[in-house]
Design an enzyme around this catalytic site. Structure first.
Site, PDB file in Angstrom:
ATOM      1  N   MET A   1       0.830  -1.201   0.000  1.00 51.75           N
ATOM      2  CA  MET A   1       0.000   0.000   0.000  1.00 51.75           C
ATOM      3  C   MET A   1       0.871   1.260   0.000  1.00 51.75           C
ATOM      4  O   MET A   1       0.624   2.200   0.750  1.00 51.75           O
ATOM      5  CB  MET A   1      -0.939  -0.022   1.210  1.00 51.75           C
ATOM      6  CG  MET A   1      -2.039  -1.080   1.110  1.00 51.75           C
ATOM      7  SD  MET A   1      -3.123  -0.929  -0.336  1.00 51.75           S
ATOM      8  CE  MET A   1      -4.171   0.439   0.204  1.00 51.75           C
TER       9      MET A   1
ATOM     10  N   HIS B   1       4.584   5.212   2.103  1.00 53.40           N
ATOM     11  CA  HIS B   1       3.394   4.433   2.434  1.00 53.40           C
ATOM     12  C   HIS B   1       2.146   5.295   2.432  1.00 53.40           C
ATOM     13  O   HIS B   1       2.174   6.451   2.841  1.00 53.40           O
ATOM     14  CB  HIS B   1       3.556   3.768   3.805  1.00 53.40           C
ATOM     15  CG  HIS B   1       2.647   2.595   3.983  1.00 53.40           C
ATOM     16  ND1 HIS B   1       1.363   2.705   4.456  1.00 53.40           N
ATOM     17  CD2 HIS B   1       2.839   1.292   3.706  1.00 53.40           C
ATOM     18  CE1 HIS B   1       0.808   1.521   4.486  1.00 53.40           C
ATOM     19  NE2 HIS B   1       1.683   0.633   4.034  1.00 53.40           N
ATOM     20  N   HIS B   2       1.047   4.708   1.963  1.00 53.07           N
ATOM     21  CA  HIS B   2      -0.198   5.460   1.842  1.00 53.07           C
ATOM     22  C   HIS B   2      -0.769   5.858   3.196  1.00 53.07           C
ATOM     23  O   HIS B   2      -1.589   6.773   3.287  1.00 53.07           O
ATOM     24  CB  HIS B   2      -1.212   4.632   1.053  1.00 53.07           C
ATOM     25  CG  HIS B   2      -2.262   5.469   0.399  1.00 53.07           C
ATOM     26  ND1 HIS B   2      -3.168   6.198   1.116  1.00 53.07           N
ATOM     27  CD2 HIS B   2      -2.518   5.720  -0.891  1.00 53.07           C
ATOM     28  CE1 HIS B   2      -3.964   6.837   0.275  1.00 53.07           C
ATOM     29  NE2 HIS B   2      -3.585   6.571  -0.951  1.00 53.07           N
ATOM     30  N   SER B   3      -0.324   5.186   4.261  1.00 56.58           N
ATOM     31  CA  SER B   3      -0.790   5.592   5.592  1.00 56.58           C
ATOM     32  C   SER B   3      -0.159   6.922   6.008  1.00 56.58           C
ATOM     33  O   SER B   3      -0.657   7.598   6.899  1.00 56.58           O
ATOM     34  CB  SER B   3      -0.447   4.512   6.628  1.00 56.58           C
ATOM     35  OG  SER B   3       0.954   4.322   6.693  1.00 56.58           O
TER      36      SER B   3
ATOM     37  N   ARG C   1     -10.767   7.204   2.720  1.00 57.49           N
ATOM     38  CA  ARG C   1     -10.287   7.902   3.895  1.00 57.49           C
ATOM     39  C   ARG C   1     -11.155   9.135   4.196  1.00 57.49           C
ATOM     40  O   ARG C   1     -11.595   9.343   5.320  1.00 57.49           O
ATOM     41  CB  ARG C   1      -8.855   8.328   3.615  1.00 57.49           C
ATOM     42  CG  ARG C   1      -8.145   8.937   4.761  1.00 57.49           C
ATOM     43  CD  ARG C   1      -6.819   9.478   4.270  1.00 57.49           C
ATOM     44  NE  ARG C   1      -5.730   8.583   4.580  1.00 57.49           N
ATOM     45  CZ  ARG C   1      -4.455   8.947   4.515  1.00 57.49           C
ATOM     46  NH1 ARG C   1      -4.125  10.149   4.111  1.00 57.49           N
ATOM     47  NH2 ARG C   1      -3.512   8.110   4.829  1.00 57.49           N
TER      48      ARG C   1
END
Lengths: 455, 455
Positions: free
Chosen positions: B21, B138-140, B189
């Protein structure tokens, strides 16, 4: 689809981003005379253009997620060679240092479970003109020793041979099945075979080991806690260097010890110096787990037996003097082997497995942090060829094993021999073990110190 | 340690070896006049020797395993630059093809959760002397659009500026917080933000979306099943190419459509040709999910708004004629935007989220295999700089987004603009999408066909 035995699937189940369960090797080759700048690319093409891939290298888990504890092996008919065989280059200035950095990165990433679990990189760009080959294969397919053997099998003693093929194109590879298990992780696997299944592994092994220990009046050396016995992260450092066998053998002869004792004394000195630099040397002596062939019982320490055990050796890192350390190591090693000599093969396997078993608890939260480590470091010596070897005219000039770091075992030292040299490969957790490459320097210092007394 | 909101941790939880991700970018630079062979190495050194790393790029999950559904962000004081900033080289013959192969590999491997979730590679060895920079995050931590914006922010309009720093050294980066969300995964999100928490996301969004659909008499185009809408494996292919904006704009003007319509017509033609080659073109027209800025409601299609929605556009892949496809795409796109124009921002977000939501069911066994896909492909267009940009004298000569492949969405097409060019980046699952690079050829064919009618 063939059922995957738990002795295979345990390595898939144990794997997370933090604990890749593949073994690797880094080989160096001197191209044949007259080889041009196209040599690496031609090697890649040669590696790719062949569909005769052996069954072992076609195997993949049928269920890549495999969270259910059991899965099946399946076979791929079509191999995506562009994926498995990779052409790579080291950046400038093209030293071994840059090659080791690349190897560290490659060894840190997980294999893709949707295809057969292996990869190979052909690497150009070294300033000295050598070509490197890094390969990795999942431990569920083949153990570390078998992987090294496979790499050897793909070579020829004849510099003029032109029919060498890479390991995955070898005709009959029995690897991945039974046979030799000098590999430390193979011990757990082997013990599982004894016990019949994984569920039975722990109680059976402990029962036999308990009997052995009670009857034989054995006390296992206790390992202190060190910075090397911590949970590991997901990135690795790799260091590698060759030492002349003659130097080590000379010390062994003069001191009436064995080549392996001297290797352990080098490791001991190196770990001591390294931990002193890190202000982290424990007061108590550290210990090493050393896989040994069962043929040891017959007094033959060089040839692989049909199965292996493990001994735990006192590294005497609390002693300042190198010769004293060598003496204590030789004594401890002899004691441990004597014990094995009194046991049956099944008892050896059980005892060895019992010693290795705590590794299996690594993933249990808090276990590594609070329990004493079963030993401080794993040191494996895998015998290699005694003569020069070639791959289609390119001379093998280094073969460094790249093993596995585990929770509680943040470094692993594996070495293999070839004509005239011992090639050391040290894999470490990047986070827990800073400046890993300094161990190479300290290994040399330790050998030089021994040479002053025994050279 | 700050609590990690579920809108961040969901990207960590969704991640497996099969579904990395992280988002990435591949930039090409023409070194300044007089730059020597040391240029790439100096760039690496410059990237590394600075401790002023912005808080965003110091963030890492406090609990790397994070299986419990919640975790915390923590900050690393010391950054292991040798790990994060990597010096790499393309092998011979040093074409873009070799660079894309490297990018494919790098984008396939998971980031290490024990350190801040980003990496950058400075790549030398291209035969044309250009330098490439591949970075991933990272997409987080940051969504795809913010990542591209960060890359832009590190550049300067001034070719003589010497104070450019890489994204992780930028002083105040607001990214990763609220703000623009053209990013398709950001939609989920964003919708989670509307609903207050992830648990409430599904019912709330569906309720609002249902009301919208019922009141507005909307029928969403239904996507056929295709070979692109399957579970994905753990390896990727990446293809990238630039097209002159003038060519695309000319077709848009002559045909009274928009630049985005022409881009979608290129994608439509390319997918049609590709699937015809694969004997896999569905009878029904395929659809694309296209993130759009809410500013669209004000008629401004170029500048990003404060939030985004998504429209689903009929790609008309069942039509043989390129101009017919462009017409249908333009009509479908206009209809979809008209609907959004009648809604409040919250309703748009909810509707958009409802359209994207099926992606969240990807990991449910069998879902992707048996359910109809919500759409066939995601096509994002992220506006970039309109003038030439430089990094310490090196001219930006390409900036290709490298997005995420998901179960059910085996390819993702993301493009960004810079002076004179649209840079397309296509990421695909290596197993599901063979010969991905042929899409580049077909994109050109599709544009050329449109130019014959409208050029």
């Amino acid at each position: 689809m063939p059922f995957m035995p738990p002795t295979d699937s345990m390595f898939l189940l144990a794997e997370t981003r933090e604990h890749p369960m593949h073994v690797g090797g880094l080989q160096l080759f001197v191209p044949p005379d007259g080889a041009g700048p196209e040599f690496a690319r031609e090697l890649v093409e040669g590696f790719r253009h062949n569909d005769e891939v052996s069954p072992l290298f076609r195997k993949r888990p049928a269920d890549p997620v495999g969270l259910l504890g059991t899965t099946w092996w399946t076979q791929d008919d079509v191999i995506d060679f562009d994926y498995h065989v990779r052409h790579s280059a080291v950046p400038q200035p093209g030293r071994i240092r840059e090659l080791l950095q690349l190897t560290s990165r490659w060894h840190s990433s997980l294999l893709d479970r949707h295809r057969p679990l292996w990869e190979a990189h052909v690497v150009e760009g070294l300033a000295d003109g050598r070509i490197a080959v890094y390969s990795k294969v999942h431990h569920s397919m083949v153990d570390g020793v078998s992987a090294i053997r496979l790499m050897q099998k793909s070579l020829s003693f004849d510099p003029d041979a032109t029919d060498c093929v890479p390991p995955w194109l070898l005709k009959s590879s029995r690897s991945g099945g039974g046979g030799r298990r000098l590999d430390p992780f193979g011990l757990v696997r082997g013990a599982a075979g004894v016990a019949g299944d994984v569920a039975g592994l722990v109680p059976t092994s402990l029962k036999i080991a308990n009997e052995v220990i009670r009857d034989g009046d054995i006390t296992l050396p206790r390992a202190p806690r060190t910075m090397l016995n911590v949970p590991v992260g997901g990135a690795r450092r790799f260091a590698a260097q060759s030492w002349e066998i003659d130097r080590i053998q000379r010390v062994a002869k003069s001191s009436a010890t064995t080549l392996n004792d001297v290797v352990l004394a080098m490791v001991s000195g190196a770990l001591r110096d390294y931990l002193l630099e890190q202000n982290a040397l424990p007061d108590d002596p550290m210990t090493a787990m050393v896989p040994v062939s069962l043929a040891l019982r017959a007094g033959d320490s060089d040839s692989g037996g049909n199965s292996v055990g493990a001994i735990i050796v006192n590294l005497a890192t609390d002693r300042e003097n190198g010769s004293t350390r060598l003496e204590e190591i030789a004594y401890s090693s002899k004691q441990a082997k004597r014990i094995l000599g009194d046991l049956s093969p099944t008892q050896i396997l059980a005892l060895s497995a019992a010693q290795v078993l705590p590794l299996a608890f690594g993933p249990v939260p808090g276990y590594v942090k609070y329990a004493h480590p079963p030993f401080n470091v794993i040191v494996s010596n895998v015998p290699g060829p005694k003569e020069e070897m070639y791959f289609n005219g390119a001379r093998l000039d280094g073969m460094y094993p790249v093993s596995i770091a585990l929770d509680g075992q943040a470094i692993n030292i594996t070495l293999t021999s070839r004509k005239g040299f011992l090639d050391f490969g040290i894999i470490g957790c990047r986070r827990s073990v800073p400046s890993l490459q300094r161990l190479l320097l300290h290994l040399e210092t330790a050998l030089a110190e021994l040479e002053q007394s025994w050279g």
